[in-house]
Write a protein that holds these residues in place. Structure first.
Motif, PDB file in Angstrom:
ATOM      1  N   ARG A 381     -47.292  56.992 -15.067  1.00 29.59           N
ATOM      2  CA  ARG A 381     -48.026  58.174 -14.594  1.00 29.59           C
ATOM      3  C   ARG A 381     -49.417  57.787 -14.084  1.00 29.59           C
ATOM      4  O   ARG A 381     -50.418  58.440 -14.386  1.00 29.59           O
ATOM      5  CB  ARG A 381     -48.100  59.231 -15.696  1.00 29.59           C
ATOM      6  CG  ARG A 381     -46.710  59.599 -16.198  1.00 29.59           C
ATOM      7  CD  ARG A 381     -46.714  60.852 -17.036  1.00 29.59           C
ATOM      8  NE  ARG A 381     -45.363  61.094 -17.572  1.00 29.59           N
ATOM      9  CZ  ARG A 381     -44.858  62.282 -17.829  1.00 29.59           C
ATOM     10  NH1 ARG A 381     -45.572  63.360 -17.607  1.00 29.59           N
ATOM     11  NH2 ARG A 381     -43.650  62.418 -18.323  1.00 29.59           N
ATOM     12  N   ARG A 382     -49.442  56.752 -13.282  1.00 29.50           N
ATOM     13  CA  ARG A 382     -50.686  56.240 -12.715  1.00 29.50           C
ATOM     14  C   ARG A 382     -50.948  56.887 -11.353  1.00 29.50           C
ATOM     15  O   ARG A 382     -50.012  57.200 -10.606  1.00 29.50           O
ATOM     16  CB  ARG A 382     -50.602  54.724 -12.539  1.00 29.50           C
ATOM     17  CG  ARG A 382     -50.421  53.957 -13.844  1.00 29.50           C
ATOM     18  CD  ARG A 382     -51.682  53.926 -14.672  1.00 29.50           C
ATOM     19  NE  ARG A 382     -51.510  53.137 -15.880  1.00 29.50           N
ATOM     20  CZ  ARG A 382     -51.610  51.806 -15.939  1.00 29.50           C
ATOM     21  NH1 ARG A 382     -51.879  51.109 -14.842  1.00 29.50           N
ATOM     22  NH2 ARG A 382     -51.438  51.170 -17.083  1.00 29.50           N
ATOM     23  N   ASP A 383     -52.229  57.029 -11.022  1.00 28.31           N
ATOM     24  CA  ASP A 383     -52.561  57.492  -9.681  1.00 28.31           C
ATOM     25  C   ASP A 383     -52.644  56.294  -8.749  1.00 28.31           C
ATOM     26  O   ASP A 383     -52.445  55.141  -9.153  1.00 28.31           O
ATOM     27  CB  ASP A 383     -53.839  58.331  -9.668  1.00 28.31           C
ATOM     28  CG  ASP A 383     -55.083  57.555 -10.074  1.00 28.31           C
ATOM     29  OD1 ASP A 383     -55.160  56.334  -9.812  1.00 28.31           O
ATOM     30  OD2 ASP A 383     -55.999  58.166 -10.656  1.00 28.31           O
ATOM     31  N   ALA A 384     -52.956  56.558  -7.484  1.00 28.59           N
ATOM     32  CA  ALA A 384     -52.894  55.514  -6.461  1.00 28.59           C
ATOM     33  C   ALA A 384     -53.925  54.419  -6.658  1.00 28.59           C
ATOM     34  O   ALA A 384     -53.788  53.332  -6.084  1.00 28.59           O
ATOM     35  CB  ALA A 384     -53.070  56.136  -5.077  1.00 28.59           C
ATOM     36  N   ASN A 385     -54.945  54.680  -7.465  1.00 32.36           N
ATOM     37  CA  ASN A 385     -56.014  53.699  -7.646  1.00 32.36           C
ATOM     38  C   ASN A 385     -55.988  53.035  -9.017  1.00 32.36           C
ATOM     39  O   ASN A 385     -56.930  52.350  -9.389  1.00 32.36           O
ATOM     40  CB  ASN A 385     -57.360  54.382  -7.420  1.00 32.36           C
ATOM     41  CG  ASN A 385     -57.496  54.888  -5.994  1.00 32.36           C
ATOM     42  OD1 ASN A 385     -57.703  54.121  -5.070  1.00 32.36           O
ATOM     43  ND2 ASN A 385     -57.339  56.203  -5.809  1.00 32.36           N
ATOM     44  N   ALA A 386     -54.893  53.231  -9.750  1.00 31.84           N
ATOM     45  CA  ALA A 386     -54.776  52.602 -11.073  1.00 31.84           C
ATOM     46  C   ALA A 386     -53.348  52.123 -11.300  1.00 31.84           C
ATOM     47  O   ALA A 386     -52.820  52.225 -12.402  1.00 31.84           O
ATOM     48  CB  ALA A 386     -55.192  53.585 -12.160  1.00 31.84           C
ATOM     49  N   GLY A 390     -52.224  45.390 -10.473  1.00 31.81           N
ATOM     50  CA  GLY A 390     -53.127  45.215  -9.345  1.00 31.81           C
ATOM     51  C   GLY A 390     -52.587  45.658  -8.012  1.00 31.81           C
ATOM     52  O   GLY A 390     -53.209  45.389  -6.967  1.00 31.81           O
ATOM     53  N   TYR A 391     -51.465  46.346  -7.977  1.00 29.55           N
ATOM     54  CA  TYR A 391     -50.883  46.770  -6.705  1.00 29.55           C
ATOM     55  C   TYR A 391     -51.608  48.003  -6.157  1.00 29.55           C
ATOM     56  O   TYR A 391     -52.199  48.788  -6.896  1.00 29.55           O
ATOM     57  CB  TYR A 391     -49.406  47.104  -6.879  1.00 29.55           C
ATOM     58  CG  TYR A 391     -48.522  45.893  -7.068  1.00 29.55           C
ATOM     59  CD1 TYR A 391     -48.228  45.057  -5.996  1.00 29.55           C
ATOM     60  CD2 TYR A 391     -47.980  45.590  -8.314  1.00 29.55           C
ATOM     61  CE1 TYR A 391     -47.412  43.945  -6.155  1.00 29.55           C
ATOM     62  CE2 TYR A 391     -47.160  44.475  -8.488  1.00 29.55           C
ATOM     63  CZ  TYR A 391     -46.890  43.663  -7.402  1.00 29.55           C
ATOM     64  OH  TYR A 391     -46.083  42.562  -7.563  1.00 29.55           O
ATOM     65  N   ARG A 392     -51.494  48.173  -4.845  1.00 27.42           N
ATOM     66  CA  ARG A 392     -52.037  49.358  -4.180  1.00 27.42           C
ATOM     67  C   ARG A 392     -51.368  49.495  -2.811  1.00 27.42           C
ATOM     68  O   ARG A 392     -50.844  48.521  -2.259  1.00 27.42           O
ATOM     69  CB  ARG A 392     -53.555  49.264  -4.009  1.00 27.42           C
ATOM     70  CG  ARG A 392     -54.013  48.165  -3.065  1.00 27.42           C
ATOM     71  CD  ARG A 392     -55.524  47.966  -3.115  1.00 27.42           C
ATOM     72  NE  ARG A 392     -55.999  47.042  -2.107  1.00 27.42           N
ATOM     73  CZ  ARG A 392     -55.928  45.706  -2.197  1.00 27.42           C
ATOM     74  NH1 ARG A 392     -55.394  45.151  -3.265  1.00 27.42           N
ATOM     75  NH2 ARG A 392     -56.395  44.936  -1.225  1.00 27.42           N
ATOM     76  N   TYR A 393     -51.381  50.704  -2.291  1.00 31.57           N
ATOM     77  CA  TYR A 393     -50.858  50.972  -0.956  1.00 31.57           C
ATOM     78  C   TYR A 393     -52.029  51.263  -0.025  1.00 31.57           C
ATOM     79  O   TYR A 393     -52.939  52.030  -0.371  1.00 31.57           O
ATOM     80  CB  TYR A 393     -49.917  52.178  -0.970  1.00 31.57           C
ATOM     81  CG  TYR A 393     -48.708  51.996  -1.854  1.00 31.57           C
ATOM     82  CD1 TYR A 393     -47.591  51.292  -1.411  1.00 31.57           C
ATOM     83  CD2 TYR A 393     -48.678  52.532  -3.138  1.00 31.57           C
ATOM     84  CE1 TYR A 393     -46.482  51.126  -2.227  1.00 31.57           C
ATOM     85  CE2 TYR A 393     -47.571  52.380  -3.952  1.00 31.57           C
ATOM     86  CZ  TYR A 393     -46.480  51.675  -3.504  1.00 31.57           C
ATOM     87  OH  TYR A 393     -45.385  51.514  -4.311  1.00 31.57           O
ATOM     88  N   THR A 394     -51.983  50.665   1.147  1.00 32.65           N
ATOM     89  CA  THR A 394     -53.077  50.864   2.086  1.00 32.65           C
ATOM     90  C   THR A 394     -52.539  50.984   3.509  1.00 32.65           C
ATOM     91  O   THR A 394     -51.465  50.460   3.818  1.00 32.65           O
ATOM     92  CB  THR A 394     -54.080  49.702   2.014  1.00 32.65           C
ATOM     93  OG1 THR A 394     -55.204  49.969   2.861  1.00 32.65           O
ATOM     94  CG2 THR A 394     -53.450  48.391   2.444  1.00 32.65           C
ATOM     95  N   THR A 395     -53.258  51.689   4.340  1.00 35.42           N
ATOM     96  CA  THR A 395     -52.870  51.750   5.744  1.00 35.42           C
ATOM     97  C   THR A 395     -53.177  50.420   6.421  1.00 35.42           C
ATOM     98  O   THR A 395     -54.133  49.720   6.053  1.00 35.42           O
ATOM     99  CB  THR A 395     -53.595  52.885   6.472  1.00 35.42           C
ATOM    100  OG1 THR A 395     -55.004  52.775   6.228  1.00 35.42           O
ATOM    101  CG2 THR A 395     -53.107  54.229   5.989  1.00 35.42           C
TER     102      THR A 395
END
Length: 580
Positions: A381-386, A390-395
């Motif tokens: 139940r993590r948001d996009a910045n946690a 260390g993964y993240r989605y970016t344009t």
């Protein structure tokens, strides 16, 4: 009219006739096979254009529409089906975010055989994600079809311009319209509902399906008020879905205390049974870690995508063998023997040679890591910045982080898969500068399953909540699964589920179909389709048999022999190959 207090905001009603129908948005089979429908104004396409393209990409993502595949000649059809659509955002009790529900009501609705097909999108696809199964079978027959995105979908939110997707499919800024997904105000990059809603949509798949059925009955009341009310007692509700959608309808079957469902047909379901089989997160993270090495073994040399253009093992996969050796997970020092060790490890945990060979396609496409990242974030139940590890989605612009233009954003809802990477969106993090750069993130994802720390306990509890419940004894239920499925192997999913049902006194039908695998759409790829058969023709036959039982009182068989087909080969599919 029946209450639909779960609907958030308006019900959007649109008509689709003449050159814009329900099943293909006016494209017909030839149009569905062709190039993606263009937008007059790519930066700001109209809602009708978005719908047409979303339907087209949903067809292309599920069915084999290639020249050798036989769709429209050997099986299946795409006739024009005029009618109306009723679409809304809805919420489950306790959920933070809405989801989409959609009902297609054909003008030729069969009032003598009142039928509602309810379905859920495969994978994490958008609202039309099951149209090639449920729509293609139900709409021409005169059934209404109710769809749910089951808390997933392609309503990507871009923090760069604070925009998401409105009910029409058009982009809209936060605060200007109700959005398909609207995360917390502060953030960076891309957020999407399946991974970042803060809900646990997968645990609620069954509730999503049953709610979509309720919405379908209510919209039939609206469409035909003179014949209302439409109820499960006077309208037969048939549930069908494939992959995650198949798991969703099986979850619904176990929660159907009101006896809404008249029967269920599930294809290649992502279904989990407590104490039986294996959960997707478990075998996906295992596959992400071990499969690259195992597939360098010589026994898989002929498997599609298992070798590079020169016929040699992929260098990145060989590097994984070296990494596993360095971690002490493999004893051998030579690649040939390391591959055998990795193969034996997977074989010992339940992977068959058939599943491993087909899984080369998912491995080369990085599907295992992509699934594990999104599902891991959802389970925690993590948001996009946690997000974990260390993964993240970016344009991305030209492969590098950057702000995308409006034309790119407009395509997300129509072209997206529901789990990036997607057009203009990349998955970053979890890497280092070694010869095996993805190993750190993959190892971290795997430890969330094998470790005992706080995060691992949260994730494991979320997976425990996915277990399907037992359906009622008299419910007709049919599961079809490809013997060669390398994404959701039968040994981990359908087989333990069917064994559990039978041990509990249920009598499900089960077809484990030779030469079929998970992705019918992959059969159009060179060198892949000649080894396999499509699943959709078998599904249409199963639904026909269920229809005959529900509406014509034909006996429901206790068992049926599984068709034994022959692999397609290099030529076009022939009806005799299906073994039916």
């Amino acid at each position: 009219m029946q209450g639909i207090d779960f609907v958030q905001g308006e019900v959007r009603i649109t008509t689709h006739r003449e050159h814009d129908d329900l099943l293909s948005a006016g494209l017909g089979l030839d149009g569905l096979k062709g190039a993606l429908a263009p937008f007059v104004n790519p930066a700001h396409p109209a809602a009708q254009e978005l719908r047409r393209r979303a339907i087209q990409t949903s067809w292309k993502g599920i069915a084999d529409l290639g020249p050798l595949g036989g769709y429209g000649t050997v099986y299946g059809a795409v006739p024009p089906v005029p009618g109306r659509e009723y679409q809304a955002f809805a919420k489950l009790a306790g959920a933070q975010q809405p989801h989409r529900v959609l009902v297609q009501v054909p003008d030729g609705f069969d009032h003598a055989h009142r039928c509602l097909v309810v379905t859920a999108s495969s994978g994490s696809r958008g609202i039309y994600g099951a149209i090639a199964l449920a729509g293609a079978w139900g709409l021409p027959r005169g059934c209404a079809v109710a769809y749910t995105d089951k808390g997933a979908g392609t309503g990507y939110f871009d923090y760069a311009d604070d925009s998401g997707v409105a009910l029409s499919g058009e982009r809209a800024k936060r605060g200007t319209a109700m959005l398909e997904f609207e995360p917390a105000a502060n953030g960076e990059g891309i957020a999407f509902k399946h991974a970042h809603s803060g809900d646990h949509p997968e645990a609620d798949w069954g509730r999503h399906v049953l709610q979509a059925a309720q919405f379908g009955l209510a919209m039939l009341d609206r469409a035909f008020p003179e014949q209302a009310p439409f109820t499960p007692q006077n309208t037969k509700i048939i549930a069908t879905g494939l992959s995650n959608g198949g798991g969703a309808v099986l979850q619904a079957a176990g929660l159907d205390e009101q006896h809404m469902l008249a029967g269920v047909v599930a294809l290649e379901p992502n279904v989990h049974v407590a104490q039986h089989g294996r959960a997707l997160y478990d075998y996906a993270t295992e596959a992400a870690l071990w499969l690259p090495c195992a597939l360098t073994d010589a026994r898989f040399a002929a498997a599609p995508f298992a070798r590079d253009a020169n016929g040699a093992p992929h260098a990145a996969w060989a590097a994984r063998c070296a990494s596993l050796h360095a971690q002490g997970l493999l004893k051998a020092t030579e690649l040939e023997h390391q591959a055998i060790e990795a193969y034996e490890h997977l074989h010992g945990s339940g992977w068959t040679d058939q599943a491993l060979a087909t899984a080369a396609s998912s491995t080369i496409l990085d599907v295992w890591r992509v699934i594990a990242v999104a599902y891991g974030s959802a389970y925690l139940r993590r948001d996009a910045n946690a997000m974990p590890c260390g993964y993240r989605y970016t344009t991305q612009v030209n492969g590098k982080p950057g702000v995308v233009d409006d034309a790119t954003r407009a395509k997300w809802w129509t072209d997206g898969s529901g789990i990036p990477p997607d057009i203009g969106i990349g998955l970053l993090g979890g890497t280092d500068d070694s010869a095996d750069p993805q190993l750190p993130g993959i190892s971290g994802l795997r430890k969330l399953w094998t470790a005992e720390d706080a995060d691992a306990r949260v994730l494991q509890a979320s997976v425990h909540a996915l277990a399907a419940s037992l359906p009622r004894k008299e419910l007709p239920l049919w599961v079809l699964h490809g013997a060669d499925d390398g994404l959701l192997p039968t040994a981990f999913t359908s087989e333990p589920y069917i064994a559990w049902l039978r041990a509990e006194g249920r009598r499900p039908l089960y077809w484990k179909l030779p030469h079929a695998q998970h992705f019918d759409a992959f059969l159009a790829l060179p060198g892949f389709g000649d080894q396999h058969l499509p699943l959709l023709p078998y599904a249409y036959v199963a639904l026909d048999r269920l229809w005959a039982h529900v509406f014509q009182a034909q006996p429901w068989p206790e068992e049926l022999p599984t068709p034994v087909g022959t692999a397609r080969g290099a030529g076009a599919l022939q009806a005799s190959m299906l073994g039916m």
